[in-house]
Design a protein around this motif. Structure first.
Motif, PDB file in Angstrom:
ATOM      1  N   SER A  24      88.393 115.460  35.838  1.00 48.65           N
ATOM      2  CA  SER A  24      87.194 114.890  34.652  1.00 48.65           C
ATOM      3  C   SER A  24      86.032 114.126  34.997  1.00 48.65           C
ATOM      4  N   PRO A  25      84.946 113.851  34.584  1.00 52.13           N
ATOM      5  CA  PRO A  25      83.645 112.908  34.142  1.00 52.13           C
ATOM      6  C   PRO A  25      84.857 111.490  34.528  1.00 52.13           C
ATOM      7  N   ASP A  26      85.290 111.291  33.912  1.00 48.99           N
ATOM      8  CA  ASP A  26      85.842 109.610  33.730  1.00 48.99           C
ATOM      9  C   ASP A  26      86.297 109.647  34.644  1.00 48.99           C
ATOM     10  N   THR A  27      87.815 110.210  35.643  1.00 47.94           N
ATOM     11  CA  THR A  27      88.288 110.079  36.361  1.00 47.94           C
ATOM     12  C   THR A  27      88.745 110.841  37.798  1.00 47.94           C
ATOM     13  N   ALA A  28      89.462 110.458  38.531  1.00 50.54           N
ATOM     14  CA  ALA A  28      88.830 111.625  39.378  1.00 50.54           C
ATOM     15  C   ALA A  28      90.394 111.877  40.957  1.00 50.54           C
ATOM     16  N   SER A  29      91.091 112.054  41.062  1.00 50.93           N
ATOM     17  CA  SER A  29      92.825 111.889  41.561  1.00 50.93           C
ATOM     18  C   SER A  29      92.588 113.282  43.280  1.00 50.93           C
ATOM     19  N   LEU A  30      93.048 113.244  44.138  1.00 56.05           N
ATOM     20  CA  LEU A  30      92.806 113.408  45.190  1.00 56.05           C
ATOM     21  C   LEU A  30      93.419 112.988  46.442  1.00 56.05           C
ATOM     22  N   ASP A  31      93.520 114.079  47.189  1.00 52.71           N
ATOM     23  CA  ASP A  31      94.280 114.085  48.601  1.00 52.71           C
ATOM     24  C   ASP A  31      93.990 113.962  49.824  1.00 52.71           C
ATOM     25  N   LEU A  32      93.371 113.266  51.059  1.00 56.16           N
ATOM     26  CA  LEU A  32      92.662 112.816  51.553  1.00 56.16           C
ATOM     27  C   LEU A  32      93.467 113.645  52.910  1.00 56.16           C
ATOM     28  N   VAL A  33      92.835 114.509  53.462  1.00 50.87           N
ATOM     29  CA  VAL A  33      93.996 114.688  55.079  1.00 50.87           C
ATOM     30  C   VAL A  33      92.910 113.837  55.756  1.00 50.87           C
ATOM     31  N   SER A  34      93.053 113.052  56.977  1.00 51.26           N
ATOM     32  CA  SER A  34      92.344 112.497  58.054  1.00 51.26           C
ATOM     33  C   SER A  34      94.254 113.100  59.382  1.00 51.26           C
ATOM     34  N   ALA A  35      92.686 112.984  60.752  1.00 53.05           N
ATOM     35  CA  ALA A  35      93.549 113.607  61.687  1.00 53.05           C
ATOM     36  C   ALA A  35      93.331 112.501  63.231  1.00 53.05           C
ATOM     37  N   GLY A  36      94.161 111.973  63.446  1.00 55.10           N
ATOM     38  CA  GLY A  36      93.940 110.956  65.052  1.00 55.10           C
ATOM     39  C   GLY A  36      94.207 111.023  65.658  1.00 55.10           C
ATOM     40  N   PRO A  37      93.945 110.425  67.383  1.00 52.96           N
ATOM     41  CA  PRO A  37      95.181 110.036  68.430  1.00 52.96           C
ATOM     42  C   PRO A  37      96.529 110.022  67.546  1.00 52.96           C
ATOM     43  N   GLY A  38      97.533 110.585  68.474  1.00 50.85           N
ATOM     44  CA  GLY A  38      99.020 109.765  69.353  1.00 50.85           C
ATOM     45  C   GLY A  38      99.192 110.018  70.231  1.00 50.85           C
ATOM     46  N   ASP A  39     100.501 109.735  70.003  1.00 49.56           N
ATOM     47  CA  ASP A  39     101.514 109.362  71.808  1.00 49.56           C
ATOM     48  C   ASP A  39     101.591 110.710  71.986  1.00 49.56           C
ATOM     49  N   ARG A  69      98.264 113.689  61.814  1.00 49.27           N
ATOM     50  CA  ARG A  69      98.003 113.613  60.691  1.00 49.27           C
ATOM     51  C   ARG A  69      98.461 112.660  59.673  1.00 49.27           C
ATOM     52  N   ALA A  70      97.588 112.151  58.949  1.00 50.59           N
ATOM     53  CA  ALA A  70      97.471 111.717  57.319  1.00 50.59           C
ATOM     54  C   ALA A  70      96.918 112.347  56.348  1.00 50.59           C
ATOM     55  N   VAL A  71      97.718 111.746  54.835  1.00 51.20           N
ATOM     56  CA  VAL A  71      97.037 112.727  53.583  1.00 51.20           C
ATOM     57  C   VAL A  71      96.893 111.413  52.877  1.00 51.20           C
ATOM     58  N   THR A  72      95.990 110.505  52.118  1.00 54.33           N
ATOM     59  CA  THR A  72      96.104 110.523  51.503  1.00 54.33           C
ATOM     60  C   THR A  72      95.146 110.056  49.974  1.00 54.33           C
ATOM     61  N   ARG A  73      96.406 109.675  49.534  1.00 55.47           N
ATOM     62  CA  ARG A  73      95.782 109.789  47.447  1.00 55.47           C
ATOM     63  C   ARG A  73      95.487 109.137  47.224  1.00 55.47           C
ATOM     64  N   ILE A  74      94.017 109.315  46.995  1.00 55.54           N
ATOM     65  CA  ILE A  74      92.575 108.175  46.591  1.00 55.54           C
ATOM     66  C   ILE A  74      92.368 109.447  45.006  1.00 55.54           C
ATOM     67  N   GLN A  75      92.912 107.974  43.963  1.00 59.24           N
ATOM     68  CA  GLN A  75      92.626 107.879  42.814  1.00 59.24           C
ATOM     69  C   GLN A  75      90.957 106.369  42.349  1.00 59.24           C
ATOM     70  N   LEU A  76      90.197 107.623  41.672  1.00 58.94           N
ATOM     71  CA  LEU A  76      88.634 107.118  41.292  1.00 58.94           C
ATOM     72  C   LEU A  76      89.067 107.282  39.211  1.00 58.94           C
ATOM     73  N   GLN A  77      87.919 105.988  39.132  1.00 56.31           N
ATOM     74  CA  GLN A  77      87.426 105.693  37.662  1.00 56.31           C
ATOM     75  C   GLN A  77      85.750 105.853  38.031  1.00 56.31           C
ATOM     76  N   TRP A  78      85.155 106.990  36.898  1.00 52.53           N
ATOM     77  CA  TRP A  78      84.021 106.030  36.807  1.00 52.53           C
ATOM     78  C   TRP A  78      83.918 104.582  35.726  1.00 52.53           C
ATOM     79  N   GLN A  79      82.889 103.645  36.268  1.00 57.93           N
ATOM     80  CA  GLN A  79      82.724 102.486  35.925  1.00 57.93           C
ATOM     81  C   GLN A  79      81.844 102.002  36.055  1.00 57.93           C
ATOM     82  N   ASN A  80      80.263 101.423  35.379  1.00 57.20           N
ATOM     83  CA  ASN A  80      79.120 100.634  35.255  1.00 57.20           C
ATOM     84  C   ASN A  80      78.552 101.993  36.537  1.00 57.20           C
ATOM     85  N   ASP A  81      78.362 102.735  36.244  1.00 56.14           N
ATOM     86  CA  ASP A  81      77.186 103.840  36.549  1.00 56.14           C
ATOM     87  C   ASP A  81      77.612 104.553  38.025  1.00 56.14           C
TER      88      ASP A  81
END
Length: 178
Positions: free
Chosen positions: A110-125, A131-143
């Motif tokens: 929404s224009p005031d809040t957002a939530s998404l899952d972000l996929v990243s990949a990197g070297p392993g053994d 690969r990992a998925v990280t939940r990131i939540q946001l809020q619109w605040q102070n412009d």
């Protein structure tokens, strides 16, 4: 959208959606749009990491991360940095990162809040990609968009291992890779 290297992580930039300011290795000035929220999630989460040293993670977390777990995230990031820095001068980055942003999936916007899952990949053994998925939540605040600190104040509390990025919206060019 263009992609630029940030100490080994290729990050997306948009003239319309941000970031509009990147001075001092920080990123701010994101549009109040879905793309602006996505770009803020990526830039703030990447910079709120011990890897870049306190000159980057402290102002990022202090100014751009909100919520009850923000102080815990700052303390945990400082502790991790101190543990990993060894003989580096205090404040120095720990080196390049070896991670690729592969995709994302909206959980809500929404224009005031957002939530998404972000996929990243990197070297392993054994030359395996992890690969990992990280939940990131946001809020619109102070412009601008602010990231809500992950539960418990650690990114590990918001992340889970996944086998593939199937089912996620892929970033163009595989996260900026040519």
């Amino acid at each position: 959208m263009t992609w630029r290297d940030y100490h080994g992580v290729t990050l997306p930039y948009s003239t319309a959606d941000g970031p509009h300011s990147t001075g001092g290795d920080l990123a701010s000035g994101f549009a109040r749009t879905p793309s602006g929220a996505l770009l803020a999630a990526v830039h703030v989460a990447v910079r709120a990491n011990a890897q870049w040293g306190p000159k980057v993670f402290e102002p990022t977390i202090t100014k751009q991360v909100i919520g009850p777990d923000a102080p815990t995230l700052l303390a945990a990031t400082r502790q991790l940095y101190d543990k990993r820095r060894g003989k580096l001068h205090d404040g120095a980055a720990l080196g390049r990162a070896y991670v690729v942003l592969e995709g994302f999936r909206w959980q809500g916007y929404s224009p005031d809040t957002a939530s998404l899952d972000l996929v990243s990949a990197g070297p392993g053994d054994s030359d395996m990609t992890v690969r990992a998925v990280t939940r990131i939540q946001l809020q619109w605040q102070n412009d601008d968009w602010r990231v809500i600190a992950p539960p418990g104040g650690t990114w590990g509390g918001a992340a889970a291992s996944i086998a593939s990025a199937d089912g996620y919206i892929r970033f163009p060019n595989g996260g900026g890779r040519s």
